[in-house]
Design a protein around this motif. Structure first.
Motif, PDB file in Angstrom:
ATOM      1  N   VAL A  54       0.840  -1.200   0.000  1.00 55.14           N
ATOM      2  CA  VAL A  54       0.000   0.000   0.000  1.00 55.14           C
ATOM      3  C   VAL A  54       0.875   1.250   0.000  1.00 55.14           C
ATOM      4  O   VAL A  54       0.584   2.227  -0.691  1.00 55.14           O
ATOM      5  N   ILE A  55       1.974   1.197   0.730  1.00 53.11           N
ATOM      6  CA  ILE A  55       2.894   2.337   0.795  1.00 53.11           C
ATOM      7  C   ILE A  55       3.511   2.614  -0.576  1.00 53.11           C
ATOM      8  O   ILE A  55       3.646   3.766  -0.991  1.00 53.11           O
ATOM      9  N   ALA A  56       3.860   1.561  -1.305  1.00 56.80           N
ATOM     10  CA  ALA A  56       4.426   1.745  -2.646  1.00 56.80           C
ATOM     11  C   ALA A  56       3.404   2.366  -3.592  1.00 56.80           C
ATOM     12  O   ALA A  56       3.750   3.225  -4.409  1.00 56.80           O
ATOM     13  N   VAL A  57       2.156   1.952  -3.499  1.00 52.44           N
ATOM     14  CA  VAL A  57       1.113   2.538  -4.350  1.00 52.44           C
ATOM     15  C   VAL A  57       0.971   4.016  -4.024  1.00 52.44           C
ATOM     16  O   VAL A  57       0.928   4.860  -4.929  1.00 52.44           O
ATOM     17  N   ARG A  58       0.909   4.345  -2.744  1.00 54.66           N
ATOM     18  CA  ARG A  58       0.721   5.749  -2.338  1.00 54.66           C
ATOM     19  C   ARG A  58       1.931   6.617  -2.654  1.00 54.66           C
ATOM     20  O   ARG A  58       1.796   7.757  -3.105  1.00 54.66           O
ATOM     21  N   ASN A  59       3.130   6.107  -2.413  1.00 56.56           N
ATOM     22  CA  ASN A  59       4.327   6.954  -2.527  1.00 56.56           C
ATOM     23  C   ASN A  59       5.026   6.882  -3.878  1.00 56.56           C
ATOM     24  O   ASN A  59       5.606   7.867  -4.314  1.00 56.56           O
ATOM     25  N   GLU A  60       5.006   5.727  -4.531  1.00 53.66           N
ATOM     26  CA  GLU A  60       5.775   5.560  -5.763  1.00 53.66           C
ATOM     27  C   GLU A  60       4.923   5.571  -7.028  1.00 53.66           C
ATOM     28  O   GLU A  60       5.301   6.195  -8.016  1.00 53.66           O
ATOM     29  N   LEU A  61       3.801   4.883  -7.014  1.00 56.35           N
ATOM     30  CA  LEU A  61       2.994   4.768  -8.227  1.00 56.35           C
ATOM     31  C   LEU A  61       2.036   5.941  -8.417  1.00 56.35           C
ATOM     32  O   LEU A  61       1.858   6.417  -9.537  1.00 56.35           O
ATOM     33  N   LYS A  62       1.427   6.390  -7.317  1.00 56.79           N
ATOM     34  CA  LYS A  62       0.437   7.465  -7.417  1.00 56.79           C
ATOM     35  C   LYS A  62       1.122   8.740  -7.870  1.00 56.79           C
ATOM     36  O   LYS A  62       2.154   9.138  -7.346  1.00 56.79           O
ATOM     37  N   ASP A  63       0.557   9.365  -8.883  1.00 55.30           N
ATOM     38  CA  ASP A  63       1.018  10.628  -9.468  1.00 55.30           C
ATOM     39  C   ASP A  63       2.303  10.510 -10.273  1.00 55.30           C
ATOM     40  O   ASP A  63       2.803  11.507 -10.776  1.00 55.30           O
ATOM     41  N   SER A  64       2.869   9.324 -10.408  1.00 54.36           N
ATOM     42  CA  SER A  64       3.991   9.159 -11.331  1.00 54.36           C
ATOM     43  C   SER A  64       3.584   8.194 -12.443  1.00 54.36           C
ATOM     44  O   SER A  64       3.793   8.484 -13.611  1.00 54.36           O
ATOM     45  N   VAL A  65       2.996   7.081 -12.081  1.00 58.03           N
ATOM     46  CA  VAL A  65       2.513   6.108 -13.059  1.00 58.03           C
ATOM     47  C   VAL A  65       0.992   6.149 -13.120  1.00 58.03           C
ATOM     48  O   VAL A  65       0.405   6.124 -14.195  1.00 58.03           O
ATOM     49  N   LEU A  66       0.359   6.224 -11.957  1.00 58.88           N
ATOM     50  CA  LEU A  66      -1.098   6.291 -11.874  1.00 58.88           C
ATOM     51  C   LEU A  66      -1.501   7.755 -11.736  1.00 58.88           C
ATOM     52  O   LEU A  66      -1.154   8.411 -10.757  1.00 58.88           O
ATOM     53  N   ILE A  67      -2.196   8.263 -12.735  1.00 57.61           N
ATOM     54  CA  ILE A  67      -2.501   9.681 -12.842  1.00 57.61           C
ATOM     55  C   ILE A  67      -3.937   9.953 -12.383  1.00 57.61           C
ATOM     56  O   ILE A  67      -4.867   9.262 -12.812  1.00 57.61           O
ATOM     57  N   GLU A  68      -4.081  10.981 -11.530  1.00 53.51           N
ATOM     58  CA  GLU A  68      -5.419  11.369 -11.077  1.00 53.51           C
ATOM     59  C   GLU A  68      -6.245  11.870 -12.258  1.00 53.51           C
ATOM     60  O   GLU A  68      -5.763  12.627 -13.091  1.00 53.51           O
ATOM     61  N   ILE A  84      -9.492   2.866 -10.981  1.00 55.80           N
ATOM     62  CA  ILE A  84     -10.298   2.231 -12.026  1.00 55.80           C
ATOM     63  C   ILE A  84      -9.476   1.089 -12.615  1.00 55.80           C
ATOM     64  O   ILE A  84      -8.527   1.317 -13.372  1.00 55.80           O
ATOM     65  N   TRP A  85      -9.847  -0.122 -12.256  1.00 53.02           N
ATOM     66  CA  TRP A  85      -9.044  -1.294 -12.588  1.00 53.02           C
ATOM     67  C   TRP A  85      -8.892  -1.497 -14.095  1.00 53.02           C
ATOM     68  O   TRP A  85      -7.806  -1.777 -14.580  1.00 53.02           O
ATOM     69  N   GLU A  86      -9.939  -1.382 -14.869  1.00 47.38           N
ATOM     70  CA  GLU A  86      -9.877  -1.670 -16.306  1.00 47.38           C
ATOM     71  C   GLU A  86      -8.905  -0.733 -17.032  1.00 47.38           C
ATOM     72  O   GLU A  86      -8.194  -1.152 -17.945  1.00 47.38           O
ATOM     73  N   ILE A  87      -8.853   0.517 -16.636  1.00 50.20           N
ATOM     74  CA  ILE A  87      -7.935   1.467 -17.274  1.00 50.20           C
ATOM     75  C   ILE A  87      -6.500   1.177 -16.872  1.00 50.20           C
ATOM     76  O   ILE A  87      -5.588   1.202 -17.698  1.00 50.20           O
ATOM     77  N   ILE A  88      -6.283   0.865 -15.608  1.00 47.02           N
ATOM     78  CA  ILE A  88      -4.932   0.519 -15.138  1.00 47.02           C
ATOM     79  C   ILE A  88      -4.442  -0.741 -15.836  1.00 47.02           C
ATOM     80  O   ILE A  88      -3.307  -0.798 -16.322  1.00 47.02           O
ATOM     81  N   GLU A  89      -5.304  -1.749 -15.925  1.00 43.50           N
ATOM     82  CA  GLU A  89      -4.921  -3.004 -16.573  1.00 43.50           C
ATOM     83  C   GLU A  89      -4.599  -2.790 -18.047  1.00 43.50           C
ATOM     84  O   GLU A  89      -3.603  -3.313 -18.557  1.00 43.50           O
ATOM     85  N   ALA A  90      -5.408  -1.993 -18.743  1.00 44.64           N
ATOM     86  CA  ALA A  90      -5.153  -1.717 -20.159  1.00 44.64           C
ATOM     87  C   ALA A  90      -3.822  -0.998 -20.345  1.00 44.64           C
ATOM     88  O   ALA A  90      -3.052  -1.332 -21.255  1.00 44.64           O
ATOM     89  N   ASP A  91      -3.518  -0.033 -19.488  1.00 47.89           N
ATOM     90  CA  ASP A  91      -2.244   0.684 -19.592  1.00 47.89           C
ATOM     91  C   ASP A  91      -1.057  -0.211 -19.261  1.00 47.89           C
ATOM     92  O   ASP A  91       0.001  -0.087 -19.862  1.00 47.89           O
ATOM     93  N   MET A  92      -1.217  -1.107 -18.299  1.00 49.68           N
ATOM     94  CA  MET A  92      -0.128  -2.043 -17.977  1.00 49.68           C
ATOM     95  C   MET A  92       0.167  -2.941 -19.171  1.00 49.68           C
ATOM     96  O   MET A  92       1.325  -3.180 -19.497  1.00 49.68           O
ATOM     97  N   ARG A  93      -0.875  -3.438 -19.807  1.00 51.87           N
ATOM     98  CA  ARG A  93      -0.676  -4.313 -20.974  1.00 51.87           C
ATOM     99  C   ARG A  93      -0.059  -3.555 -22.139  1.00 51.87           C
ATOM    100  O   ARG A  93       0.799  -4.069 -22.834  1.00 51.87           O
ATOM    101  N   LYS A  94      -0.489  -2.315 -22.334  1.00 51.32           N
ATOM    102  CA  LYS A  94       0.030  -1.503 -23.432  1.00 51.32           C
ATOM    103  C   LYS A  94       1.517  -1.224 -23.233  1.00 51.32           C
ATOM    104  O   LYS A  94       2.318  -1.426 -24.134  1.00 51.32           O
ATOM    105  N   VAL A  95       1.881  -0.784 -22.056  1.00 52.97           N
ATOM    106  CA  VAL A  95       3.278  -0.476 -21.761  1.00 52.97           C
ATOM    107  C   VAL A  95       4.106  -1.751 -21.766  1.00 52.97           C
ATOM    108  O   VAL A  95       5.212  -1.784 -22.284  1.00 52.97           O
ATOM    109  N   GLY A  96       3.569  -2.838 -21.222  1.00 48.73           N
ATOM    110  CA  GLY A  96       4.283  -4.113 -21.189  1.00 48.73           C
ATOM    111  C   GLY A  96       4.567  -4.655 -22.572  1.00 48.73           C
ATOM    112  O   GLY A  96       5.669  -5.134 -22.854  1.00 48.73           O
TER     113      GLY A  96
END
Length: 104
Positions: A54-68, A84-96
């Protein structure tokens, strides 16, 4: 007798509002109604799905990879975040897929 008449008059002046339950219910999972169906997850739930703390999501991913406004929002302007899970999953697959095939 006067008090009973005045009380009934007060109740008679109140407007009667009909409530139609079929219009107020959200669409069930089986009904689409032309709108996309999203899965909203809390910070703890998204961390579990992504296999991050949870700390990694709040401090590292939020606002750098996961955009408000794209990947998450704050309902009613509060502090709580809903992802929003579907948008996050689609972006992970696209970048991957871009990084995996970009090496060849």
């Amino acid at each position: 007798m006067q008090s009973q008449t005045s009380q009934s008059t007060i109740h008679a002046k109140r407007p009667v509002v009909a409530f139609n339950q079929s219009q107020s219910r959200p669409a069930s999972a089986g009904q689409n109604n032309g709108e996309p169906q999203y899965t909203y997850l809390t910070t703890h739930e998204i961390a579990a799905r992504l296999k991050y703390s949870v700390i990694a999501v709040r401090n590292e991913l939020k606002d750098s990879v996961l955009i408000e406004g794209v990947h998450y929002f704050r309902p009613f302007g509060g502090r709580k975040l809903l992802f929003i899970w579907e948008i996050i999953e689609a972006d992970m697959r696209k970048v991957g897929s871009q990084t995996a095939f970009g090496r060849f």
